[in-house]
Enzyme design. Structure first.
Site, PDB file in Angstrom:
ATOM      1  N   ASN A  51       0.839  -1.193   0.000  1.00  0.00           N
ATOM      2  CA  ASN A  51       0.000   0.000   0.000  1.00  0.00           C
ATOM      3  C   ASN A  51       0.878   1.248   0.000  1.00  0.00           C
ATOM      4  O   ASN A  51       1.965   1.280   0.585  1.00  0.00           O
ATOM      5  CB  ASN A  51      -1.021   0.003   1.144  1.00  0.00           C
ATOM      6  CG  ASN A  51      -0.447  -0.185   2.527  1.00  0.00           C
ATOM      7  OD1 ASN A  51       0.638  -0.740   2.698  1.00  0.00           O
ATOM      8  ND2 ASN A  51      -1.175   0.268   3.531  1.00  0.00           N
ATOM      9  N   GLU A  53       0.197   5.195   0.643  1.00  0.00           N
ATOM     10  CA  GLU A  53      -0.790   6.179   1.077  1.00  0.00           C
ATOM     11  C   GLU A  53      -0.428   7.583   0.599  1.00  0.00           C
ATOM     12  O   GLU A  53       0.690   7.835   0.141  1.00  0.00           O
ATOM     13  CB  GLU A  53      -0.935   6.123   2.606  1.00  0.00           C
ATOM     14  CG  GLU A  53      -1.475   4.766   3.056  1.00  0.00           C
ATOM     15  CD  GLU A  53      -1.800   4.685   4.531  1.00  0.00           C
ATOM     16  OE1 GLU A  53      -1.371   5.571   5.308  1.00  0.00           O
ATOM     17  OE2 GLU A  53      -2.511   3.723   4.906  1.00  0.00           O
ATOM     18  N   GLU A  64      -2.906  -4.799  -3.199  1.00  0.00           N
ATOM     19  CA  GLU A  64      -3.349  -5.707  -4.260  1.00  0.00           C
ATOM     20  C   GLU A  64      -3.428  -4.991  -5.602  1.00  0.00           C
ATOM     21  O   GLU A  64      -3.089  -5.566  -6.644  1.00  0.00           O
ATOM     22  CB  GLU A  64      -4.718  -6.298  -3.909  1.00  0.00           C
ATOM     23  CG  GLU A  64      -4.750  -7.090  -2.603  1.00  0.00           C
ATOM     24  CD  GLU A  64      -5.109  -6.233  -1.397  1.00  0.00           C
ATOM     25  OE1 GLU A  64      -4.764  -5.022  -1.360  1.00  0.00           O
ATOM     26  OE2 GLU A  64      -5.748  -6.777  -0.479  1.00  0.00           O
ATOM     27  N   CYS A  95      -9.981  -5.751   0.296  1.00  0.00           N
ATOM     28  CA  CYS A  95     -11.220  -4.990   0.468  1.00  0.00           C
ATOM     29  C   CYS A  95     -12.103  -5.162  -0.770  1.00  0.00           C
ATOM     30  O   CYS A  95     -11.700  -5.749  -1.779  1.00  0.00           O
ATOM     31  CB  CYS A  95     -10.885  -3.516   0.697  1.00  0.00           C
ATOM     32  SG  CYS A  95     -10.355  -2.667  -0.810  1.00  0.00           S
ATOM     33  N   CYS A  98     -10.563  -3.985  -4.049  1.00  0.00           N
ATOM     34  CA  CYS A  98      -9.504  -4.863  -4.552  1.00  0.00           C
ATOM     35  C   CYS A  98     -10.079  -6.181  -5.074  1.00  0.00           C
ATOM     36  O   CYS A  98      -9.555  -6.742  -6.042  1.00  0.00           O
ATOM     37  CB  CYS A  98      -8.465  -5.117  -3.469  1.00  0.00           C
ATOM     38  SG  CYS A  98      -7.439  -3.668  -3.123  1.00  0.00           S
TER      39      CYS A  98
HETATM   40  N1  THU Z   1      -5.317  -1.733   2.375  1.00  0.00           N
HETATM   41  C1  THU Z   1      -4.743  -2.471   1.375  1.00  0.00           C
HETATM   42  O1  THU Z   1      -3.603  -2.212   0.971  1.00  0.00           O
HETATM   43  N2  THU Z   1      -5.459  -3.506   0.852  1.00  0.00           N
HETATM   44  C2  THU Z   1      -6.752  -3.787   1.200  1.00  0.00           C
HETATM   45  O2  THU Z   1      -7.489  -4.397   0.443  1.00  0.00           O
HETATM   46  C3  THU Z   1      -7.212  -3.320   2.521  1.00  0.00           C
HETATM   47  C4  THU Z   1      -6.659  -1.969   2.870  1.00  0.00           C
HETATM   48  C5  THU Z   1      -4.588  -0.572   2.911  1.00  0.00           C
HETATM   49  C6  THU Z   1      -5.174   0.743   2.498  1.00  0.00           C
HETATM   50  C7  THU Z   1      -4.701   1.670   3.592  1.00  0.00           C
HETATM   51  O3  THU Z   1      -3.408   2.145   3.249  1.00  0.00           O
HETATM   52  C8  THU Z   1      -4.568   0.747   4.816  1.00  0.00           C
HETATM   53  O4  THU Z   1      -4.608  -0.592   4.312  1.00  0.00           O
HETATM   54  C9  THU Z   1      -5.690   0.915   5.831  1.00  0.00           C
HETATM   55  O5  THU Z   1      -6.943   0.756   5.232  1.00  0.00           O
HETATM   56 ZN    ZN Z   2      -8.156  -2.839  -1.252  1.00  0.00          ZN
END
Ligand code: THU
Ligand code: ZN
Length: 143
Positions: A51, A53, A64, A95, A98
């Site tokens: 991830n 941000e 993902e 999530c 994704c």
């Molecule tokens: N996150 C992911 O990288 N993948 C997911 O499918 C769930 C959430 C990340 C996004 C954000 O940077 C952190 O997790 C908290 O939501």
């Molecule tokens: Zn996601």
């Protein structure tokens, strides 16, 4: 590195290890929740993502989608599985966004392996996580 480049078949433990390595590269100063993903391609290679941000929050990239984008950019179109690992080793699943992103290229039998720490993991199919979703067939499109 656990990336299938040595020609050895990639097992789930190896795929999870690749997701953990990717999670180490996570840029998550806002949520503090680091995620890594490792995609196993049909030809047996592994492509990872973490991830990333952003200060505006809404532009944050998920592990993902970074992994899938990298893989597609490298020419991959077929996938067997993804491993997902958070720094909490809490078995986080992709999530909803994704799941839909993966469904563009991955069918119902595609495996989603979620890291529970150590040798513990929970496996799902994408069809279980996202049943009856929209895809190219829904739009009656060749692709
Ligand atoms: N996150 C992911 O990288 N993948 C997911 O499918 C769930 C959430 C990340 C996004 C954000 O940077 C952190 O997790 C908290 O939501
Ligand atoms: Zn996601």
């Amino acid at each position: 590195m656990a990336d299938g480049s040595d020609g050895e078949p990639v097992d789930d433990a190896t795929l999870v290890e690749a997701a953990r390595e990717a999670q180490e590269e996570s840029f998550a100063p806002y949520s503090g929740y680091a995620v890594g993903a490792a995609l196993l391609t049909a030809d047996g290679s592994v492509v990872t993502g973490c991830n990333v941000e952003n200060a505006n929050y809404s532009n944050s990239l998920h592990a993902e989608e970074v992994a899938l984008g990298s893989a597609v950019a490298a020419g991959h179109r077929e996938f067997e599985a993804v491993a997902v690992s958070s720094g909490e080793r809490d078995g986080v699943t992709p999530c909803g966004m994704c799941r839909q992103t993966l469904a563009e290229f991955c069918g119902e039998e595609f495996r989603v392996v979620c890291d529970l720490g150590g040798d513990d993991r929970r496996e799902y199919t994408l069809g279980h996580l996202l049943p009856d979703t929209i895809d190219a067939d829904t739009l009656d499109r060749d692709r």
